[in-house]
Design an enzyme around this catalytic site. Structure first.
Site, PDB file in Angstrom:
ATOM      1  N   PHE A 167       0.871  -1.168   0.000  1.00 47.18           N
ATOM      2  CA  PHE A 167       0.000   0.000   0.000  1.00 47.18           C
ATOM      3  C   PHE A 167       0.913   1.224   0.000  1.00 47.18           C
ATOM      4  O   PHE A 167       1.889   1.276   0.748  1.00 47.18           O
ATOM      5  CB  PHE A 167      -0.881  -0.004   1.254  1.00 47.18           C
ATOM      6  CG  PHE A 167      -1.893   1.105   1.256  1.00 47.18           C
ATOM      7  CD1 PHE A 167      -3.011   1.038   0.432  1.00 47.18           C
ATOM      8  CD2 PHE A 167      -1.737   2.210   2.065  1.00 47.18           C
ATOM      9  CE1 PHE A 167      -3.943   2.063   0.419  1.00 47.18           C
ATOM     10  CE2 PHE A 167      -2.676   3.242   2.059  1.00 47.18           C
ATOM     11  CZ  PHE A 167      -3.774   3.160   1.235  1.00 47.18           C
ATOM     12  N   ASP A 192       2.730  -4.928   8.401  1.00 47.45           N
ATOM     13  CA  ASP A 192       1.530  -4.099   8.309  1.00 47.45           C
ATOM     14  C   ASP A 192       0.331  -5.038   8.256  1.00 47.45           C
ATOM     15  O   ASP A 192       0.180  -5.811   7.299  1.00 47.45           O
ATOM     16  CB  ASP A 192       1.613  -3.233   7.047  1.00 47.45           C
ATOM     17  CG  ASP A 192       0.378  -2.366   6.859  1.00 47.45           C
ATOM     18  OD1 ASP A 192      -0.709  -2.747   7.328  1.00 47.45           O
ATOM     19  OD2 ASP A 192       0.494  -1.315   6.210  1.00 47.45           O
ATOM     20  N   TYR A 221     -10.220   0.196  11.412  1.00 49.34           N
ATOM     21  CA  TYR A 221     -11.514   0.538  10.816  1.00 49.34           C
ATOM     22  C   TYR A 221     -11.931  -0.408   9.698  1.00 49.34           C
ATOM     23  O   TYR A 221     -12.965  -0.210   9.082  1.00 49.34           O
ATOM     24  CB  TYR A 221     -11.549   1.993  10.327  1.00 49.34           C
ATOM     25  CG  TYR A 221     -10.409   2.441   9.448  1.00 49.34           C
ATOM     26  CD1 TYR A 221     -10.342   2.095   8.116  1.00 49.34           C
ATOM     27  CD2 TYR A 221      -9.416   3.263   9.966  1.00 49.34           C
ATOM     28  CE1 TYR A 221      -9.310   2.524   7.320  1.00 49.34           C
ATOM     29  CE2 TYR A 221      -8.368   3.705   9.179  1.00 49.34           C
ATOM     30  CZ  TYR A 221      -8.321   3.331   7.855  1.00 49.34           C
ATOM     31  OH  TYR A 221      -7.294   3.773   7.065  1.00 49.34           O
ATOM     32  N   LYS A 222     -11.118  -1.439   9.454  1.00 47.53           N
ATOM     33  CA  LYS A 222     -11.502  -2.421   8.440  1.00 47.53           C
ATOM     34  C   LYS A 222     -12.165  -3.609   9.160  1.00 47.53           C
ATOM     35  O   LYS A 222     -13.306  -3.513   9.587  1.00 47.53           O
ATOM     36  CB  LYS A 222     -10.265  -2.835   7.646  1.00 47.53           C
ATOM     37  CG  LYS A 222      -9.597  -1.663   6.901  1.00 47.53           C
ATOM     38  CD  LYS A 222      -8.392  -2.130   6.109  1.00 47.53           C
ATOM     39  CE  LYS A 222      -7.586  -0.970   5.542  1.00 47.53           C
ATOM     40  NZ  LYS A 222      -8.281  -0.260   4.461  1.00 47.53           N
ATOM     41  N   ARG A 239     -12.883  -4.848  -5.900  1.00 46.02           N
ATOM     42  CA  ARG A 239     -12.562  -5.531  -4.639  1.00 46.02           C
ATOM     43  C   ARG A 239     -13.847  -5.880  -3.886  1.00 46.02           C
ATOM     44  O   ARG A 239     -14.738  -5.039  -3.741  1.00 46.02           O
ATOM     45  CB  ARG A 239     -11.715  -4.628  -3.729  1.00 46.02           C
ATOM     46  CG  ARG A 239     -10.372  -4.255  -4.274  1.00 46.02           C
ATOM     47  CD  ARG A 239      -9.442  -3.751  -3.162  1.00 46.02           C
ATOM     48  NE  ARG A 239     -10.092  -2.769  -2.297  1.00 46.02           N
ATOM     49  CZ  ARG A 239      -9.528  -2.248  -1.209  1.00 46.02           C
ATOM     50  NH1 ARG A 239      -8.314  -2.636  -0.827  1.00 46.02           N
ATOM     51  NH2 ARG A 239     -10.163  -1.351  -0.479  1.00 46.02           N
TER      52      ARG A 239
END
Lengths: 448, 448
Positions: free
Chosen positions: B153, B222, B247-248, B409
């Site tokens: 990312f 990560d 928050y995922k 996705r």
């Protein structure tokens, strides 16, 4: 709660003529106060939470501002509808993505900044790191040092040292009043507190900024104790970079995100040490190569903390129709009046102000040194310490705070503090301190 | 909302026998799912927000997790009582001060960490900076480089480059599968994504960590796309440092604070580049000299963001009685079933999976490459792009997301995603894509 051993009885047990006179003055000042109605925009007079049965006098807005009435409903909607129903769509449809700049533009007029120069997000400490490293990178090649306000809030010094270590510079602590004399052509920047957290002293932002610029250095200001309390004038005084917190006089809530100001003309040269994807020119390109965004967005780092950011945005609605100049006028009147009441009620050998009397050097708090060593009975065993005095004040419904070793801090937020609050706080302090020479054990309450 | 020009009619317009069979399979799988009841802990089936009139199928929990039912009430209490009534007293009385470590200890078991090693606060990007700089400072003197996952990312790469610049090292991008071969005695650390955000590929955390250690380098992981989605085993695999977002798959809310893990045996050597006052051994001493706190508290920086932190704490209650192993089992079953449905419903020349079929290499999302160039009608004017396809899916109530240039996705959060959701999503995708060769203008909806 029962009375705490070691202190005389609580407020209202006696009311001499001096107190009646000052209480009447307070009532008259409140009646004439053009900001009096703004108090209703806050939650202040809810359930009593201390022994006296009255609502507390809250004089700790310089640590955590009171709750604006706008916040609860707004946050409930953010959670239930924006997160709960729209979910990911809210990044665009609820304008979450642009909140850091939008909320920044709402803070900007309160600190004398034109739009496009303030971004909100991250803690004050993180923004200090961005500002100091960013400032060093803009400074001349030959610079070898950073000046740091020697009386600073500690985090500023810690972060400045880390920034210096990581950019190859040294840190030199200097009293704010000495900066003009100490700055040299080797100084990259000075990091200075606008208002000293401990004493409430207001430093000379225009004069120090000018002196730094004359020597070719940048001025980086920490506005934690001035933003929302008094006029700052960032643009007018050509400040280069600034940071500030939003949970004190801006009432954004506990740990609300801080702000970063980068003067427009410097933004193109601002290189953040924290170039997260939110600061990228095209974040959703997911480009392995970094290219900073134009403008103040390059001060962003990661995904913004939406709940806290939108709570802050709602909290800023209390400023509608309120001018910072009016706030400053009331702030000085409040602190003047509090100092007058302290003079009338508090034995001079038990507490003395370390906050400047000069309006030009006073922030929006009053700090009283309250130490057994001040007392004629200094040698007496068991004289309560400042920390114990603050505990007892809180137990009696006067909420300030305590900074080691011996400072009582009373913050005055003109949006919601009344002159009656100031009079009552001084009176309760007088009651607590007035009988202290007779105190035996020095045991204090546990209310705070 | 009217039908979007360029796409055939919405879901339910036809249901061939293959679809009936897969729908029946989905129903049976849901009936046998031991986690099925956990869905009720989330707000998912509220007001319909799209054209079909049903509640949406939410497959974007890998970007923003759905709202747990526990959050709204808890945050309302934090605002009204803890902030509004107790105010400053809540730092102690409501245990605000210790929340970063307390919430860290609630995340710890979900990522295979014993207590005392995880602290919550700041964004993922800021924590990456702490982890990479902290790691470099622990590494041997002769180290000259940081390896970064070449497929990372972007923010990881940007931050690693900034950390390298500020510590005098170089950054070398390496494919995760090549790290074991590329690591040298000059490598300070490697920063690797556990699950690739784009393809959903799961990297070999145990193997890569072991290879790094064998060469004397540290492993920094990560976990943004694995925490809460699959077992991580930080302690078991001797990971050194890790960061992740909440928050995922941890459903903490938009921009909820991230976490930092520092292995207990390394904490004493961990020197944060962001030594804010909250990381001090005695924060309220307000000591001009910095001394780091013992333990994971030295990963703190400034005042913690209480509203977001306590929203996250409430959100973590959905994990009561849920094991990460059970989540993993369901995740693989869900993504297997979705891939099967895609195979049945979607023309192979219009979308193909770029997510590994091998369970050992699959995270909890499925990414489909959806590009006009795959199609036999590639030359045809107006074939909708992947972005337009996702817009149309969202309009029809199937919420995934789009990553440029051509990836759709679909994230599967086993706590709330059903097999029926997976079947419906694939079916609607098939309907949208199946008639595309006949599409004229390629105009798409504006739903997302």
């Amino acid at each position: 709660m029962s009375e705490t051993p070691g202190f005389p009885a609580g407020a209202g047990s006696h009311e001499p003529s001096g107190a009646r006179r000052l209480a009447a003055r307070a009532a008259a000042l409140d009646a004439a106060d053009p900001l009096a109605a703004v108090r209703d925009r806050f939650v202040l007079d809810a359930a009593p939470d201390h022994a006296s049965g009255d609502a507390a006098v809250y004089l700790d807005g310089n640590s955590l501002g009171a709750l604006p009435r706008t916040v609860a409903g707004r946050v409930a909607d953010v959670i239930a509808r924006e997160w709960g129903e729209l979910r990911i769509r809210s990044w665009t449809e609820s304008s979450w993505w642009t909140a850091p700049e939008r909320v920044g533009d709402k803070i900007a007029p309160l600190i004398g900044a034109a739009p496009g120069q303030v971004v909100v997000g991250d803690s004050t400490s993180v923004n200090l790191f961005k500002a100091v490293v960013g400032g060093v990178r803009m400074a001349g090649k030959g610079c070898t040092e950073i000046l740091v306000d020697a009386t600073t809030f500690p985090t500023d010094g810690y972060i400045a040292r880390s920034a210096a270590r990581m950019t190859g510079l040294a840190v030199r602590p200097v009293e704010p009043a000495r900066i003009a004399d100490e700055v040299t052509e080797r100084t990259a920047l000075a990091l200075v507190n606008h208002v000293d957290y401990r004493t409430g002293r207001l430093n000379d932002l225009p004069g120090i900024t000018h002196a730094l610029h004359s020597a070719g250095a940048l001025a980086v200001w920490d506005l934690c104790h001035s933003a929302g309390a008094l006029p700052v004038g960032l643009d007018a005084h050509h400040v280069d970079l600034a940071v500030g917190c939003t949970y004190k006089y801006l009432n954004g809530g506990p740990g609300a995100p801080a702000f970063l100001y980068v003067r427009e003309s410097l933004q193109e040269r601002f290189e953040s040490p924290l170039p997260g994807w939110n600061s990228h020119a095209d974040p959703f390109a997911m480009d392995p190569a970094y290219a900073p965004a134009e403008g103040i967005a390059r001060g962003r780092v990661g995904t913004p903390d939406i709940l806290s950011l939108l709570a802050l945005e709602a909290a800023l609605e209390v400023w509608d129709g309120v001018s910072v100049d009016a706030v400053r006028t009331k702030s000085l009147a409040l602190t003047d009046f509090f100092l007058e009441c302290v003079g009338a009620y508090v034995p001079p050998d038990r507490a003395r102000s370390v906050t400047p009397y000069d309006h030009r050097r006073r922030g929006s708090q009053v700090s009283l040194e309250c130490s057994p060593k001040l007392s004629a009975s200094a040698e007496q065993q068991g004289t309560p310490t400042a920390g114990e005095v603050m505990d007892e004040l809180i137990r009696r419904g006067v909420v300030g705070d305590f900074r080691r070793p011996d400072v009582l801090r009373f913050g005055f937020t003109p949006l919601y503090t009344s002159f009656a609050d100031a009079e009552r706080a001084a009176r309760v302090l007088g009651e607590v301190l007035g009988a202290l020479p007779e105190v035996g054990t020095g045991a204090a309450g546990t209310g705070g």
